[in-house]
Design an enzyme around this catalytic site. Structure first.
Site, PDB file in Angstrom:
ATOM      1  N   HIS A 320       0.854  -1.188   0.000  1.00 47.76           N
ATOM      2  CA  HIS A 320       0.000   0.000   0.000  1.00 47.76           C
ATOM      3  C   HIS A 320       0.887   1.232   0.000  1.00 47.76           C
ATOM      4  CE1 HIS A 320      -3.159   2.839   1.055  1.00 47.76           C
ATOM      5  NE2 HIS A 320      -4.007   1.913   0.669  1.00 47.76           N
ATOM      6  N   ASP A 377      -7.759  -5.395   0.003  1.00 46.24           N
ATOM      7  CA  ASP A 377      -8.253  -6.311  -1.041  1.00 46.24           C
ATOM      8  C   ASP A 377      -7.880  -7.764  -0.802  1.00 46.24           C
ATOM      9  OD1 ASP A 377      -7.452  -3.569  -2.951  1.00 46.24           O
ATOM     10  OD2 ASP A 377      -9.480  -4.377  -2.834  1.00 46.24           O
TER      11      ASP A 377
HETATM   12  C1  SDX Z   1      -6.246  -0.030  -2.949  1.00 47.54           C
HETATM   13  O1  SDX Z   1      -4.672   4.523  -2.069  1.00 47.54           O
HETATM   14  C2  SDX Z   1      -5.604   3.873  -1.485  1.00 47.54           C
HETATM   15  O2  SDX Z   1      -6.053   4.209  -0.441  1.00 47.54           O
HETATM   16  C3  SDX Z   1      -6.107   2.680  -2.260  1.00 47.54           C
HETATM   17  C4  SDX Z   1      -7.040   1.793  -1.476  1.00 47.54           C
HETATM   18  C5  SDX Z   1      -8.331   2.498  -1.199  1.00 47.54           C
HETATM   19  O3  SDX Z   1      -8.992   2.140  -0.213  1.00 47.54           O
HETATM   20  O4  SDX Z   1      -8.726   3.326  -2.038  1.00 47.54           O
HETATM   21  O5  SDX Z   1      -6.461   1.405  -0.247  1.00 47.54           O
HETATM   22  C6  SDX Z   1      -7.409   0.521  -2.250  1.00 47.54           C
HETATM   23  O6  SDX Z   1      -6.064   0.324  -4.079  1.00 47.54           O
HETATM   24  C7  SDX Z   1      -5.312  -0.974  -2.224  1.00 47.54           C
HETATM   25  C8  SDX Z   1      -4.135  -1.456  -3.143  1.00 47.54           C
HETATM   26  C9  SDX Z   1      -4.666  -2.539  -4.059  1.00 47.54           C
HETATM   27  N1  SDX Z   1      -3.619  -2.935  -5.054  1.00 47.54           N
HETATM   28  C10 SDX Z   1      -2.968  -4.112  -4.923  1.00 47.54           C
HETATM   29  O7  SDX Z   1      -3.118  -4.908  -3.997  1.00 47.54           O
HETATM   30  C11 SDX Z   1      -2.031  -4.397  -6.092  1.00 47.54           C
HETATM   31  C12 SDX Z   1      -0.712  -4.973  -5.540  1.00 47.54           C
HETATM   32  N2  SDX Z   1      -0.027  -3.894  -4.830  1.00 47.54           N
HETATM   33  C13 SDX Z   1       0.844  -3.065  -5.553  1.00 47.54           C
HETATM   34  O8  SDX Z   1       0.908  -3.092  -6.893  1.00 47.54           O
HETATM   35  C14 SDX Z   1       1.458  -1.900  -4.801  1.00 47.54           C
HETATM   36  O9  SDX Z   1       1.779  -2.320  -3.557  1.00 47.54           O
HETATM   37  C15 SDX Z   1       0.618  -0.645  -4.722  1.00 47.54           C
HETATM   38  C16 SDX Z   1       0.185  -0.221  -6.091  1.00 47.54           C
HETATM   39  C17 SDX Z   1      -0.573  -0.872  -3.863  1.00 47.54           C
HETATM   40  C18 SDX Z   1       1.472   0.445  -4.080  1.00 47.54           C
HETATM   41  O10 SDX Z   1       2.502   0.683  -4.956  1.00 47.54           O
HETATM   42  P1  SDX Z   1       3.674   1.713  -4.599  1.00 47.54           P
HETATM   43  O11 SDX Z   1       3.473   2.375  -3.286  1.00 47.54           O
HETATM   44  O12 SDX Z   1       3.836   2.573  -5.799  1.00 47.54           O
HETATM   45  O13 SDX Z   1       4.902   0.726  -4.368  1.00 47.54           O
HETATM   46  P2  SDX Z   1       5.917   0.344  -5.511  1.00 47.54           P
HETATM   47  O14 SDX Z   1       5.163  -0.209  -6.683  1.00 47.54           O
HETATM   48  O15 SDX Z   1       6.837   1.512  -5.713  1.00 47.54           O
HETATM   49  O16 SDX Z   1       6.722  -0.870  -4.833  1.00 47.54           O
HETATM   50  C19 SDX Z   1       7.800  -0.647  -3.918  1.00 47.54           C
HETATM   51  C20 SDX Z   1       8.542  -1.977  -3.857  1.00 47.54           C
HETATM   52  C21 SDX Z   1       8.986  -2.493  -5.248  1.00 47.54           C
HETATM   53  O17 SDX Z   1      10.100  -3.348  -5.031  1.00 47.54           O
HETATM   54  P3  SDX Z   1      11.591  -2.723  -5.338  1.00 47.54           P
HETATM   55  O18 SDX Z   1      11.553  -2.207  -6.759  1.00 47.54           O
HETATM   56  O19 SDX Z   1      11.803  -1.645  -4.301  1.00 47.54           O
HETATM   57  O20 SDX Z   1      12.513  -3.904  -5.163  1.00 47.54           O
HETATM   58  O21 SDX Z   1       7.669  -3.004  -3.337  1.00 47.54           O
HETATM   59  C22 SDX Z   1       7.452  -3.974  -4.350  1.00 47.54           C
HETATM   60  C23 SDX Z   1       7.840  -3.347  -5.678  1.00 47.54           C
HETATM   61  O22 SDX Z   1       8.236  -4.342  -6.631  1.00 47.54           O
HETATM   62  N3  SDX Z   1       6.014  -4.291  -4.313  1.00 47.54           N
HETATM   63  C24 SDX Z   1       5.512  -5.505  -4.443  1.00 47.54           C
HETATM   64  C25 SDX Z   1       4.123  -5.364  -4.285  1.00 47.54           C
HETATM   65  N4  SDX Z   1       3.825  -4.075  -4.095  1.00 47.54           N
HETATM   66  C26 SDX Z   1       5.006  -3.406  -4.112  1.00 47.54           C
HETATM   67  N5  SDX Z   1       6.107  -6.709  -4.672  1.00 47.54           N
HETATM   68  C27 SDX Z   1       5.270  -7.775  -4.746  1.00 47.54           C
HETATM   69  N6  SDX Z   1       3.915  -7.718  -4.603  1.00 47.54           N
HETATM   70  C28 SDX Z   1       3.324  -6.524  -4.383  1.00 47.54           C
HETATM   71  N7  SDX Z   1       2.005  -6.463  -4.249  1.00 47.54           N
END
Ligand code: SDX
Length: 443
Positions: A320, A377
């Protein structure tokens, strides 16, 4: 620690700007600091460009506040979520979705009289104009429910021109809120029945908000659906937990669209489109598809976690932008999942897999270092699956929950005397000026 000042009052931030850019004198400028009621400190850069020629760059707005808001407070480090100051845990346990909707939009828990009057307005608005049936018939049976929901919300607005006016007083907002909250349920249920080729079940004015939705979804001509109390409670908690979440992608979209003066139907419809994305509201569907794929393949959760760490697999429902220790909603939804399955006397292998994945990930440095925890989720899809909601409607359910939050933010923006149309700047990195090249000279 800078001296704390009263919320909203200002300190000053001194920013040293290099004079590298021709015409920009190297200088130190002072910018006001705004302090929120929970001690959030923000440097107000509203005059930065005028005073220095510089703009700021923050892709994804991870460091940028788009507005001041009094609706929802999140502390990502502490896993705190409050609607108008009330902890989400207490609201999920003790409140109703309709009561929470009024709290978010109007700022206070409603009196019994106001709540009953609003419930009456919701009942009055359950039916769709018969003309809207033709819109349903125009969609292909494989049409995505989110596309239908977004389109039908705007279509709905056509039948309520009095609610599209820019003159929105509290009474008209109450009517618009009742119309949107009530009709999104009817639109969702009718879309489902239409794609299933079944007769639409009309709303029943004798039923509460959640019971009426379940009736429209699952009753049949020969058999009325009477949901177990635990199913109603689980759906109520699901909707409460999804009702608002400050400046998330879809809510920011609603505010962006509303900032142009667009009406609440058009703004909420744009929120549905933003929520559709798999990185946002679409994640609840993606979680179930992921768990089903793991279950069908018989993959060991440890193998899955290894693929995640090799960046060959994204663990949907994890991570998140704001919560960096735990999403309080995920904790409540996991417990709700267990209670629901226990009361119904069913087990779900997907919940077992989800728990195993979470158990492994929450002790693994890869996840701990990146502060990746189950989000809202991760468990919500299992609740919807247990209730019988079809997979392609999971994000529609998220939308139904989020409608009050979207309306609350649209109305807060609408009433903001400092409201301006949202128009971000950019840092241009394209080609410099060059002359037109006629076709025959292009090679
Ligand atoms: C919602 O904003 C809100 O409030 C949204 C929400 C709401 O109520 O409205 O809470 C609802 O949208 C919840 C999120 C739902 N999405 C997911 O579950 C999809 C999976 N999660 C991600 O794609 C990700 O975690 C986000 C999109 C939620 C957040 O992305 P960020 O903050 O931009 O983080 P990032 O993509 O920059 O990742 C940072 C690191 C990376 O690794 P490095 O490059 O540093 O090595 O964390 C890793 C990413 O690869 N990473 C994950 C991951 N999420 C981040 N690795 C594996 N699985 C994941 N889910």
């Amino acid at each position: 620690m800078p001296p704390t000042t009263a919320p909203g009052a200002a300190e000053v931030a001194r920013v040293q700007l290099p004079g590298a850019h021709a015409g920009l004198p190297g200088s130190e400028i002072e910018l006001p600091v705004v302090i929120g009621s929970e001690d959030e400190h923000a440097v107000d850069v509203g005059r930065l460009r005028d005073r220095s020629g510089y703009i700021t760059l923050d892709p994804g707005f991870g460091n940028t506040a788009a507005c001041k808001s009094a609706i929802t407070y999140i502390d990502g480090e502490e896993g705190i979520l409050r609607y108008r100051g009330y902890p989400i845990e207490e609201l999920a346990e003790s409140s109703s979705f309709v009561e929470v909707a009024m709290l978010l939009i109007f700022g206070e828990l409603p009196s019994k009289e106001r709540l009953e009057r609003f419930r009456g307005m919701l009942t009055d608005e359950q039916l769709l104009h018969e003309g809207m049936r033709y819109h349903f018939e125009g969609f292909p049976s494989h049409g995505h429910p989110m596309a239908m929901l977004s389109a039908m919300i705007n279509a709905c607005g056509c039948y309520h021109p009095e609610l599209l006016s820019s003159e929105m007083d509290e009474e008209r907002l109450l009517r618009a809120t009742a119309t949107l909250m009530s009709k999104v349920c009817t639109i969702a249920a009718f879309s489902y029945k239409m794609t299933m080729g079944r007769r639409m079940e009309y709303p029943d004015p004798s039923l509460s908000y959640c019971r009426n939705f379940l009736h429209m979804m699952f009753s049949k001509p020969h058999r009325r659906y009477e949901p177990p109390l635990q199913v109603v409670r689980a759906l109520t908690k699901f909707l409460i937990l999804h009702a608002d979440h400050e400046q998330n992608c879809s809510t920011s979209t609603v505010r962006m669209v509303g900032s142009s003066g667009a009406n609440v139907f058009a703004s909420v419809s744009s929120g549905v489109c933003a929520l559709w994305g798999p990185l946002h509201g679409g994640a609840n569907m993606a979680v179930i598809e992921m768990l089903q794929q793991i279950h069908a393949g018989g993959d060991d959760p440890r193998t899955v976690v290894a693929k995640v760490k090799d960046k060959k697999f994204r663990l949907m429902g994890f991570g998140h932008r704001v919560y960096k220790n735990f999403d309080p909603r995920a904790k409540i939804l996991e417990q709700t999942c267990s209670e629901l399955l226990d009361v119904l006397g069913v087990s779900d292998p997907l919940l077992d897999i989800a728990r195993e994945l979470a158990g492994i990930a929450l002790t693994d440095d890869y996840f701990l270092e990146r502060k990746l925890y189950p989000n809202v989720d991760f468990y919500s899809g299992i609740i919807l699956r247990t209730i019988g909601i079809p997979l392609n409607m999971y994000t529609v359910m998220f939308s139904i929950g989020r409608v009050p939050g979207w309306i609350a933010h649209w109305y807060e923006l609408f009433r903001d005397p400092d409201r301006r149309i949202a128009r971000p700047r950019q840092v241009y990195v394209g080609s410099g000026k060059r002359p037109y090249v006629p076709m025959d000279a292009r090679g």
